[in-house]
Write a protein that holds these residues in place. Structure first.
Motif, short mmCIF file in Angstrom:
data_model
loop_
_atom_site.label_atom_id
_atom_site.label_comp_id
_atom_site.label_asym_id
_atom_site.label_seq_id
_atom_site.Cartn_x
_atom_site.Cartn_y
_atom_site.Cartn_z
N VAL A 261 29.96 5.00 9.36
CA VAL A 261 29.41 6.34 9.57
C VAL A 261 29.61 6.77 11.02
O VAL A 261 29.97 7.91 11.32
CB VAL A 261 27.91 6.37 9.17
N TYR A 263 31.97 5.98 13.03
CA TYR A 263 33.37 6.39 13.29
C TYR A 263 33.56 7.89 13.07
O TYR A 263 34.29 8.55 13.80
CB TYR A 263 34.33 5.62 12.37
N GLY A 264 32.89 8.44 12.06
CA GLY A 264 32.99 9.87 11.79
C GLY A 264 32.41 10.68 12.96
O GLY A 264 33.01 11.66 13.42
N SER A 326 35.08 8.74 7.74
CA SER A 326 34.23 7.62 7.38
C SER A 326 34.70 6.94 6.10
O SER A 326 34.83 5.71 6.05
CB SER A 326 32.79 8.12 7.24
#
Ligand code: NAD
Ligand code: ZN
Length: 357
Positions: A261, A263-264, A326
């Motif tokens: 999550v 990374y998004g 994500s």
């Protein structure tokens, strides 16, 4: 069943003051006319550590701008500048937090691989070994010192150059270098390690190898962030080993929901890795109930503020972009939720989670 056959770091030196051995460690790797390049976290510009760098001949110090996390364009710029100036170099020594370590790994690889680092974002795309590379962490927690990846934000994705050529040839683990890190930064980066442990230990990829390291790293994190009030040298020693062990744990497993999550967030909003993981972990009770409870306790005990409301006001298109990034992290989701993860983590459920952040 195919077992992962993974590449480890070549040499490890650990101990307070081990940084003083750097000159001796580098000596056999020096090539005539080719400099050692010290890529140093810009935090240390003008600080005493710079005077301790063992410069010889035409060696040079480059200060790494880590205001934002490493980008492929920055890696390419550094590598092409070095190629132009020197042809090749004896080696690159990254001295800093996870961002500087990743930059050093990537620059080493790009000295010997054609094209752009963006061409190698993925798994096992790097063709040739890089130049000799050394990692000297000055923050503890990411595990970047042991990992086979270097996380980069490129034109189309945020993804590492994952390869057997990526791990350092040498790491110098000197806990003294982490002494002056600010409380918040130390916590965020330290929590990266704690979260690695929870994600690895609660994941479906777990085996006895990664469990052994994960449990030890978790125990050390607890000594530092739960048992003690305040900070001392022993905490620096312990957190440095926690980071190492946490990195070893995920080497044979994978991270999970918090990372997938976060990374998004990082891709869309530029949220940094450590703090981003904390922002997400704060809302993951349904996936890691015990871990999140303990995480909140540590936040409170250490007097840290975790930002909230960072996704308020985003457009549908922006949410979609984060969801795409994500859900692209397939191995992370599979580790966290099992082979059936796509039916568990639907776009709607992930959207609801992002809205809470
Ligand atoms: P960082 O390297 O981004 O540094 C954070 C801040 O701390 C910077 O401003 C830096 O200048 C400063 N800093 C560094 N050392 C300091 C010290 N001793 N005292 C005071 N300030 C200091 O932070 P990080 O959390 O260590 O690393 C995050 C990065 O690591 C992200 O880019 C992330 O993608 C990457 N990462 C990589 C891996 C991997 O396996 N390769 C794993 C996890 C995270
Ligand atoms: Zn991490």
């Amino acid at each position: 069943m195919k077992f992962r056959n993974f590449k480890l770091v070549g040499y490890v030196v650990y101990g307070r003051g081990s940084f003083n051995q750097l000159d001796e460690i580098l000596a056999p790797h020096r090539k005539d006319g080719q400099p050692m390049v010290f890529l140093v976290d810009h935090f240390f510009e003008g600080k005493e550590l710079v005077n301790r760098i063992p410069l010889r001949d035409n060696d040079l110090i480059l200060f790494a701008d880590v205001t934002t996390e490493p980008k492929t364009v920055y890696v390419d710029e550094l590598a092409s500048r070095l190629k132009q100036e020197f042809g090749s170099i004896s080696g690159v020594i990254g001295i800093g937090g996870g961002s500087t370590l990743d930059l050093a790994k990537a620059v080493s690889l790009m000295m010997n691989n054609p094209g752009s680092s963006a061409d190698y974002q993925g798994w096992d795309l790097v063709k040739f070994p890089g130049v000799y590379k050394v990692g000297v962490p000055t923050l503890s927690g990411t595990g970047a010192e042991v990992s086979r990846t270097t996380v980069l934000t490129g034109p189309t994705k945020k993804l590492g150059m994952n390869s057997d050529f990526t791990p350092f040839d040498q790491i110098v683990l000197d806990p003294e270098l982490t002494r002056n890190a600010p409380v918040n930064q130390r916590f965020y980066t330290g929590m990266d390690c704690y979260i690695h442990c929870i994600e690895s230990l609660e994941g479906t990829f777990l085996n006895e190898f990664s469990k052994s390291y994960g449990e030890k790293a978790l125990e050390l994190c607890r000594k530092v962030f739960v048992d003690k009030a305040g900070w001392d040298d022993e905490s620096d020693d312990q957190l440095m080993m926690a980071s190492y062990a946490g990195g070893m744990s995920i080497a044979y497993s994978q991270v999970g929901v918090a990372h997938a999550v976060s990374y998004g967030l990082s891709y869309l909003l530029g949220t940094k890795h450590g703090i981003g993981n904390c922002i997400v972990m704060n809302h993951l009770e349904e996936f890691y109930p015990a871990g999140v409870k303990e995480f909140k306790h540590m936040v409170q005990k250490n007097g840290i503020e975790i930002p909230v409301g960072i996704c308020s006001g985003l457009t549908n298109a922006q949410f979609d972009q984060m969801i795409d990034v994500s859900l692209g992290m397939k191995p992370l989701w599979e580790n966290a939720l099992g082979k059936n993860w796509e039916s568990i983590m639907t776009r709607d459920r992930l959207r609801a989670l992002y809205e809470k952040l």
